[in-house]
Design an enzyme around this catalytic site. Structure first.
Site, short mmCIF file in Angstrom:
data_model
loop_
_atom_site.label_atom_id
_atom_site.label_comp_id
_atom_site.label_asym_id
_atom_site.label_seq_id
_atom_site.Cartn_x
_atom_site.Cartn_y
_atom_site.Cartn_z
N ARG A 184 0.83 -1.20 0.00
CA ARG A 184 0.00 0.00 0.00
C ARG A 184 0.87 1.25 0.00
O ARG A 184 2.07 1.20 0.26
CB ARG A 184 -0.92 0.01 1.23
CG ARG A 184 -2.01 -1.03 1.20
CD ARG A 184 -2.78 -1.08 2.52
NE ARG A 184 -2.00 -1.65 3.60
CZ ARG A 184 -2.44 -1.83 4.84
NH1 ARG A 184 -3.68 -1.44 5.16
NH2 ARG A 184 -1.68 -2.37 5.77
N LYS B 62 1.53 2.14 7.29
CA LYS B 62 1.91 1.37 8.49
C LYS B 62 2.81 2.18 9.40
O LYS B 62 3.40 3.19 9.00
CB LYS B 62 2.60 0.07 8.08
CG LYS B 62 1.67 -0.95 7.44
CD LYS B 62 0.44 -1.27 8.30
CE LYS B 62 0.78 -2.03 9.57
NZ LYS B 62 -0.44 -2.27 10.40
N TYR C 152 -1.24 4.68 10.54
CA TYR C 152 -1.60 3.73 11.58
C TYR C 152 -0.36 3.52 12.46
O TYR C 152 0.72 3.24 11.95
CB TYR C 152 -2.00 2.37 10.98
CG TYR C 152 -3.32 2.37 10.25
CD1 TYR C 152 -4.52 2.54 10.94
CD2 TYR C 152 -3.37 2.17 8.87
CE1 TYR C 152 -5.74 2.52 10.27
CE2 TYR C 152 -4.58 2.15 8.20
CZ TYR C 152 -5.76 2.33 8.90
OH TYR C 152 -6.96 2.31 8.24
N GLU D 99 -5.97 4.82 13.69
CA GLU D 99 -6.79 3.84 14.41
C GLU D 99 -7.46 4.39 15.66
O GLU D 99 -8.37 3.77 16.20
CB GLU D 99 -5.95 2.60 14.76
CG GLU D 99 -4.95 2.78 15.87
CD GLU D 99 -3.66 3.49 15.46
OE1 GLU D 99 -2.78 3.65 16.33
OE2 GLU D 99 -3.52 3.88 14.28
N ALA E 37 -15.18 -5.41 11.25
CA ALA E 37 -14.45 -6.57 10.74
C ALA E 37 -15.27 -7.84 10.93
O ALA E 37 -15.35 -8.69 10.04
CB ALA E 37 -13.09 -6.70 11.43
N ASP F 291 -20.44 -11.63 20.71
CA ASP F 291 -20.16 -10.24 21.03
C ASP F 291 -20.67 -9.96 22.43
O ASP F 291 -21.55 -10.67 22.93
CB ASP F 291 -20.83 -9.29 20.02
CG ASP F 291 -20.22 -7.90 20.04
OD1 ASP F 291 -19.30 -7.64 19.25
OD2 ASP F 291 -20.66 -7.06 20.88
N VAL G 290 -11.84 -8.45 17.75
CA VAL G 290 -12.13 -7.54 18.85
C VAL G 290 -11.11 -6.40 18.88
O VAL G 290 -9.91 -6.63 18.82
CB VAL G 290 -12.11 -8.29 20.20
CG1 VAL G 290 -12.29 -7.33 21.36
CG2 VAL G 290 -13.21 -9.35 20.21
N ALA H 252 -6.95 -8.62 15.05
CA ALA H 252 -6.46 -7.68 16.08
C ALA H 252 -5.01 -7.96 16.49
O ALA H 252 -4.56 -7.45 17.51
CB ALA H 252 -7.36 -7.76 17.31
N ASP I 280 -2.29 -6.79 15.43
CA ASP I 280 -1.45 -5.59 15.54
C ASP I 280 -1.68 -4.84 16.84
O ASP I 280 -0.93 -3.92 17.18
CB ASP I 280 -1.62 -4.65 14.33
CG ASP I 280 -3.07 -4.39 13.98
OD1 ASP I 280 -3.96 -4.72 14.80
OD2 ASP I 280 -3.34 -3.86 12.89
N VAL J 67 -0.82 -12.23 10.58
CA VAL J 67 -0.25 -11.15 9.76
C VAL J 67 -0.86 -9.82 10.19
O VAL J 67 -2.09 -9.68 10.24
CB VAL J 67 -0.50 -11.41 8.26
CG1 VAL J 67 -0.01 -10.24 7.42
CG2 VAL J 67 0.20 -12.70 7.83
N MET K 110 -2.91 -7.35 7.01
CA MET K 110 -3.69 -8.16 6.08
C MET K 110 -4.14 -7.40 4.84
O MET K 110 -4.03 -7.90 3.72
CB MET K 110 -4.91 -8.76 6.79
CG MET K 110 -4.58 -9.89 7.73
SD MET K 110 -6.03 -10.50 8.60
CE MET K 110 -6.98 -11.15 7.23
#
Length: 372
Positions: free
Chosen positions: A16, A75, A94, A118, A179, A198, A239, A268, A270, A299, A302
């Site tokens: 990206r 990133k 991010y 984020e 997501a 949830d 989450v 999640a 990251d 990863v 993603m």
């Protein structure tokens, strides 16, 4: 005149880029000078020539691009980029600082203004800059997990949607946000048996109203999670708590109870991930490891796998706030725009986001007290 730098992403397999060529033309219209690192957009299908046609100046080195007033990325900066940090530099990207203590320290020490996509919260409590990437990650999660169910990867060797005469597989999705809902949509589209958990009853009600009895909805608690994951073929974790570390909701014992060759995908990761058995972040080069017989896909970028779609989607939501900062200046934008205000993670050597500070065991400073 404000200068904006768009460097080439250097994280593993990150294709990206921080801004499309069309986005560049909008910024130039507001009087900005735009520096783009050579070949920064190639992975997203954007050539140097397209950037030049839209008014950007191509620079050969990252150092030249990082010399700009504002650096726009995708990133979090990598350790080899920390040397570009300096006071009065603004980075718009991010960050996921809850899981990046060394990066947080480097930003603080160098008095960098870090605006984290984020943590930017809209007036309705939504996350406008996270939503498109969460949408993509949710859809990719089930597709990717289905792929790794193949025998050649160590998976069970099942087709998640089954065929006539052979039962379909089970997908469990923990978290019913953006997501999660996109993971539900993809899983149902593939013909899977789907369960979503949830903590909010209203979220489960909305999902059931959308999909009816095609789907099982459960309150998210340790008992229901343990029961659901035990016979799942795919478990997707989605989450997210803005700025904070993800809670560990799936214990090692729960993972041990899963069928050998089943697949976990954690959107999640990251932010630290929700599975106790995640002991590393993986890359697109080497995305999966096996623990207790279960494949773990961990990863952290993603959406980088579908770079062109992701870059266009990201620019759609990041550009308006960047244009506001250009028009009004950073400090006025922070005062007048609550969404930009929530995006400030570090400022003048302070951590300014409470959730980030708590996750890092640091002290946070209210951003408005630092602005004159």
């Amino acid at each position: 005149m404000v200068s904006i730098g768009i460097p080439k992403e250097i994280k593993n397999n990150e294709k990206r880029v921080g801004m499309t060529a069309q986005g560049v033309s909008e910024l130039i219209r507001l009087g900005a000078t735009i520096y783009v690192e050579q070949d920064a957009g190639i992975g997203s299908g954007i050539t140097n020539e397209e950037y030049i046609e839209n008014g950007a100046i191509i620079k050969e080195t990252a150092e030249e691009v990082w010399a700009a007033d504002i650096v726009v990325k995708v990133k979090e900066p990598q350790p080899e980029e920390y040397g570009f940090f300096r006071p009065n530099l603004t980075i718009y990207t991010y960050f996921h600082l809850a899981n990046e203590p060394k990066l947080a320290q480097a930003l603080k020490e160098n008095q960098v203004t870090a605006i984290g996509y984020e943590t930017m919260v809209g007036p309705n409590g939504d996350l406008p800059l996270l939503t498109p990437m969460s949408t993509i990650a949710g859809r990719l999660a089930v597709e990717t997990a289905s792929h790794f169910l193949g025998n050649q990867y160590g998976g069970q060797g099942i087709l998640i949607g089954g065929i006539p005469g052979v039962k379909n597989g089970k997908v469990v999705i923990i978290g019913g946000g953006t997501a999660g809902r996109n993971a539900v949509q993809t899983a149902l589209g593939l013909g899977a048996h789907v369960t979503v958990l949830d903590i909010k009853m209203e979220t489960l009600t909305e999902i059931e109203q959308l999909y009816g009895k095609e789907i099982v909805t459960l309150m998210s608690n340790p008992t229901n999670i343990a029961e659901a994951v035990k016979d799942a073929d795919i478990v997707v974790g989605t989450v997210l708590i803005p700025g904070a570390k993800a809670p560990k909701l799936v214990t090692e014992e729960m993972v041990k109870s899963m069928k050998p060759g089943s697949v976990i995908v954690d959107v999640a990761v990251d932010q630290g991930g929700i599975f106790e058995t995640e002991d590393r972040v993986t890359t697109h080069d080497d995305p999966v490891y096996i623990k207790h017989g279960v494949l773990h896909y961990a990863v952290a970028n993603m959406p980088g796998a579908v770079a062109r779609t992701s870059t266009i989607a990201l620019t759609n939501v990041t550009l308006p706030y960047l244009m506001t900062i250009l028009r009004d200046g950073l400090e006025e934008s922070i005062k007048n725009d609550s969404t930009i205000q929530t995006g400030i993670n570090t400022y003048k050597g302070h951590i300014t986001n409470e959730a980030v500070a708590t996750a890092l065991d640091m002290t946070s400073t209210e951003i408005l007290t630092l602005i004159h």
